[in-house]
Design an enzyme around this catalytic site. Sequence first.
Site, PDB file in Angstrom:
ATOM      1  N   TRP A 196      -2.738  -4.085  12.684  1.00 39.06           N
ATOM      2  CA  TRP A 196      -1.436  -4.764  12.619  1.00 39.06           C
ATOM      3  C   TRP A 196      -1.501  -6.084  13.364  1.00 39.06           C
ATOM      4  CZ3 TRP A 196       3.242  -4.686  10.393  1.00 39.06           C
ATOM      5  CH2 TRP A 196       4.345  -5.236  11.052  1.00 39.06           C
ATOM      6  N   TYR A 200      -2.609  -7.346   9.171  1.00 38.23           N
ATOM      7  CA  TYR A 200      -2.528  -6.353   8.100  1.00 38.23           C
ATOM      8  C   TYR A 200      -1.158  -5.676   8.126  1.00 38.23           C
ATOM      9  CZ  TYR A 200      -7.597  -6.604   7.335  1.00 38.23           C
ATOM     10  OH  TYR A 200      -8.864  -7.023   7.040  1.00 38.23           O
ATOM     11  N   CYS A 230      -2.495   4.305  -5.342  1.00 28.62           N
ATOM     12  CA  CYS A 230      -3.878   4.739  -5.486  1.00 28.62           C
ATOM     13  C   CYS A 230      -4.011   6.007  -6.306  1.00 28.62           C
ATOM     14  CB  CYS A 230      -4.493   4.966  -4.113  1.00 28.62           C
ATOM     15  SG  CYS A 230      -3.733   6.326  -3.201  1.00 28.62           S
TER      16      CYS A 230
END
Length: 243
Positions: A196, A200, A230
Amino acid sequence: MNTESPTQTASLATESERLERLPAEERVRWAVETFGDKLILSTSFGIQSAVMLHLVTQVAPEIPVVFIDTGHLFPETYRFADELTARLKLNLKVYQPLITAARQEALHGKLWEQGRDGLEKYNFTNKVEPMNRAMQELGATAWLAGLRRAQARTREHLDIVQLQKRTYKIHPIADWSERDVYQYLAKNGLPYHPLWEKGYVSVGDAHSSAPLAPGQNAEDTRFNGVKRECGLHESNGRADYQI
């Protein structure tokens, strides 16, 4: 344990609407009381994973926590996983693909670089199949997940509880904002994922995650913007997508 399916007492839509009016902790409690030992929690040990891990284990300390280890995660993710597992005393269940990352790449190349079809194959082998196996081996029929409507267009219409193929999915923090997440972490002294601090906002496999760049949203930072999901949270028509 209450062994009745929610559909035997009320429609899922009605139950989800009722749960909308309850705080996240009560949604978790409902799931625990409804599904008992047929309930699992999943985690990716991603940017904000400490929220759900703490929230759920305050109600159900022994709940199985399923972690899919693709073999392609950031070193920081593995260390973060160990830290939170020890701190929260998680009943962690690690599942991995049936074929190693090195063998996959030797035989098939970098599937995540082979367009959408390659990415679908990669996701099934490394994420969906292990999760299917986890659900079967743990005897689970219900799954707590930390998805939020604010995370992506594909999640804007999440219900608190819904049926995904054969599995009841419960999303206790579906309606939480980024501010809600931050406040919960701060209140409980919980950390963000270490990446973070490097920009990200969403973290999965190292090859499919990137820091947020100017003009991007969180969806753009995953899978080179090809897709957000995903496979674990998609109602795919394939028979082998049991979850």
